[in-house]
Design a protein around this motif. Structure first.
Motif: not given
Length: 378
Positions: A91-118
């Motif tokens: 989950m932490c280290c093996a997903s290039y795509r997730i790291h790209s979505i968060f830090v490289l592409r700066l999409f709004n999807d991770p923002v929504a999901m972080a609030i949802l997990f909270l």
């Protein structure tokens, strides 16, 4: 890599300049199609990053969001105590795509999901009102959070009954009205049709899950209706036979909770929400590459929430790897999209059969005939 970030900044810049007509807010990739919560959060990022020009700072902020998201997810998994520890490495280290979505592409999807997990953490702590408030805030960032909605509605009915559920739903609705009020006062129809457009057409070139279909079928409204019916059928089956564990009818959920015996344990809360979202992902009209974050962090739970023998761990890890490979294939191919559906189908099958309630034990009825008495006993 900053195409979407620039578009976001152009969209919120229009709001910063005083434009309140939602139909006039546009960016380089087209019109603004997200609810008002997105505007306010990315307006803060707009000012924090020198009007969106300091992309490096934005990446640092999203890296912090990534770590916070992991903390919230780990806290949920700690409560369920189902997933073996070594899976968290993937989950932490093996997903290039997730790291790209968060830090490289700066999409709004991770923002929504972080609030949802909270919000889910708050549900697990029995803070339902605050959880509903944050759930609604997540919806205001991106509508994909509504895929968790059927599960949340089931949990609210299970926990509070029909009358007790209404105030929680009012909290969700009221926040949407408050956030959208500046735009609703100017052009209510424009705001609602743009930010909550359920009939949007997606471009075939970006689809990850339906590449094996002809484009005419992909864009056909009848195909969309079939997917919607499949989604509703899946939700109905899971609600009736997997979420609802009581011997009473599912209509008993409408009763006052004082008349029911069992409260919802943490395992039930996570299973209902995660499976509700996964059913929606499986029946989505299109999945784009950034949509992977919609369910990536829930996959380990969905795979390991069912009883697992020692020999079954490796196939589940392999399944995670194949799903990751499908999402890392760019552009998507017939093989990658078919493989993704096969993997989704396998996850659904093991969810359905692995969480089936145990069969009821039938004890033979007691005989009314008196037992024969031996001569010695007489």
């Amino acid at each position: 890599t900053e195409i979407d970030w620039k578009a976001y900044m152009e969209e919120v810049e229009g709001f910063a300049n005083g434009t309140l007509d939602y139909t006039q807010l546009k960016g380089g990739t087209g019109p603004l199609v997200y609810p008002a919560g997105f505007v306010y959060i990315f307006l803060g990022l707009y000012y924090a990053t020198d009007r969106g020009t300091d992309i490096r700072l934005a990446q640092y902020l999203f890296a912090g969001l990534y770590l916070l998201n992991l903390l919230l997810v780990f806290r949920i998994y700690c409560r369920t105590n189902k997933v073996p520890p070594y899976v968290f490495f993937f989950m932490c280290c093996a997903s290039y795509r997730i790291h790209s979505i968060f830090v490289l592409r700066l999409f709004n999807d991770p923002v929504a999901m972080a609030i949802l997990f909270l919000a889910i953490n708050l549900f697990l702590e029995e803070h339902w009102s605050w959880g509903c408030l944050l759930f609604s805030l997540a919806v205001s960032v991106k509508m994909n959070i509504l895929l968790f909605g059927p599960g949340l509605l089931f949990l609210l009915l299970q926990r509070f009954g029909l009358l007790g559920c209404i105030p929680k739903l009012c909290i969700c609705a009221l926040l949407q009205v408050v956030l959208g009020l500046p735009f609703l006062l100017v052009n209510p129809v424009g705001y609602l049709t743009r930010s909550f457009d359920l009939g949007r057409q997606f471009q075939f070139k970006w689809t990850v899950n339906w590449r094996f279909l002809p484009e005419e079928v992909f864009q056909n409204r009848a195909f969309h209706v079939i997917l919607l019916l499949a989604h509703l059928a899946g939700l109905g089956l899971f609600a009736l036979h997997r979420w609802h564990r009581s011997k009473e009818s599912i209509l008993a959920l409408l009763k006052d909770p004082a008349e029911r015996k069992h409260a919802s344990p943490p395992l039930t809360i996570v299973f209902v929400l995660f499976s509700s979202n996964f059913l929606g992902v499986c029946c989505s009209r299109s999945l784009h590459y950034q949509f992977y974050v919609w369910y990536f962090h829930t996959l380990p739970y969905l795979l390991w929430c069912t009883p697992t023998t020692k020999l079954a761990h490796m196939p589940k890890v392999l399944l995670l790897g194949v799903i990751e490979l499908c999402w890392n294939t760019y552009p998507s191919t017939v093989c990658s999209s078919l493989s993704l559906h096969i993997c989704h189908g396998l996850v659904l099958l093991q969810l359905w059969y692995g969480t089936a309630p145990p069969p009821a034990l039938h004890t033979p009825p007691l005989s009314r005939r008196p037992a024969a008495i031996s001569k010695k006993a007489r």
